[in-house]
Scaffold this active site. Structure first.
Site, PDB file in Angstrom:
ATOM      1  N   SER A   1      28.189  34.363  72.226  1.00  0.00           N
ATOM      2  CA  SER A   1      28.134  34.456  73.687  1.00  0.00           C
ATOM      3  C   SER A   1      27.760  35.878  74.087  1.00  0.00           C
ATOM      4  O   SER A   1      28.348  36.838  73.590  1.00  0.00           O
ATOM      5  CB  SER A   1      29.496  34.114  74.299  1.00  0.00           C
TER       6      SER A   1
ATOM      7  N   LYS B   1      36.182  28.689  82.765  1.00  0.00           N
ATOM      8  CA  LYS B   1      36.308  30.070  82.304  1.00  0.00           C
ATOM      9  C   LYS B   1      36.283  30.985  83.524  1.00  0.00           C
ATOM     10  O   LYS B   1      35.295  31.688  83.781  1.00  0.00           O
ATOM     11  CB  LYS B   1      35.180  30.438  81.325  1.00  0.00           C
TER      12      LYS B   1
ATOM     13  N   ARG C   1      35.924  23.468  71.447  1.00  0.00           N
ATOM     14  CA  ARG C   1      36.579  24.641  72.012  1.00  0.00           C
ATOM     15  C   ARG C   1      37.967  24.266  72.516  1.00  0.00           C
ATOM     16  O   ARG C   1      38.119  23.378  73.346  1.00  0.00           O
ATOM     17  CB  ARG C   1      35.753  25.220  73.172  1.00  0.00           C
TER      18      ARG C   1
END
Length: 215
Positions: A114, A143, A45
């Site tokens: 997700s 996040k 990511r």
């Protein structure tokens, strides 16, 4: 290609990369140490990277994961996943739709999604998702925009779907025990692995803990 019928066992300790804490190390070195410590799945990511940059990074990680028999997916970028011959892709609610990712990758690759609600979970499963990432379970600096998901909702999702579920968001040695009895297949971890000075040792401790909590 990672066998899709073994995805559930790959969920146990799911490592999500972050290059914010490399501290002079390469991402490949960090991933190799995480795998040595017991990580069972790796997601690349990097929201800031271009497709070309993701492909270059992924091409360095794919052989490490293949050698260890650990599935490897790229976050969000289906084009990069295909170009690097990754095992699949992981998409969020604001990324490419699950059905579109499945159409682009075909039936032989992994698509993870997700979700934060039961409705999103059921929609993703119907659209062809192979597994779900549910969170954030706890507040997380990686996040900060993520909305916390309640444990009751996590239990409902796990009970309602037939595909594997991994919890994510703020999971570390102090918070993993909260997953006991929720029905999840594993824990997805970012900073508790990649921000650790000794990644292999930290991953080993997490793996032992996750195995104890989830059985």
């Amino acid at each position: 290609m990672y066998p899709r019928d073994r995805i559930r066992e790959g969920m146990r300790l799911y490592a999500v990369t972050d290059d914010a804490w490399l501290d002079g190390r390469t991402l490949a070195e960090c991933v190799e140490q995480a795998i040595a410590g017991g990580a069972t799945f790796v997601q690349l990511r990097d929201k800031r990277a271009s497709t070309e940059e993701l492909v270059a990074t992924a091409e360095a990680l794919v052989p490490l994961c293949r050698k260890a028999g650990v599935p490897f997916v790229v976050n969000d970028d289906v084009e990069a996943a295909i170009a690097a011959d990754a095992d699949g892709v992981h998409v969020g609610q604001d990324d490419m739709a699950c059905a579109s990712a499945r159409a682009a990758l075909g039936s032989g690759k992994i698509v993870g999604v997700s979700v934060q609600t039961l409705e999103e979970a059921l929609e993703a499963e119907a659209a062809g998702a192979d597994y779900l990432g549910v969170g954030a379970m706890f507040g997380t600096p990686t996040k900060p925009e993520a909305v916390d998901v309640g444990f009751d909702e996590l239990r409902r999702i796990c009970a309602a779907v037939g595909i594997p579920v991994v919890a994510i968001g703020g999971l570390n040695e102090s918070t993993v025990p909260a997953l006991g009895g929720c029905g999840v297949d594993g824990a997805a971890v970012v900073s508790a692995i990649f921000a650790a000075p000794d990644i292999e040792a930290s991953t080993k401790r997490l793996r032992i803990l996750v195995d104890e909590v989830l059985g």
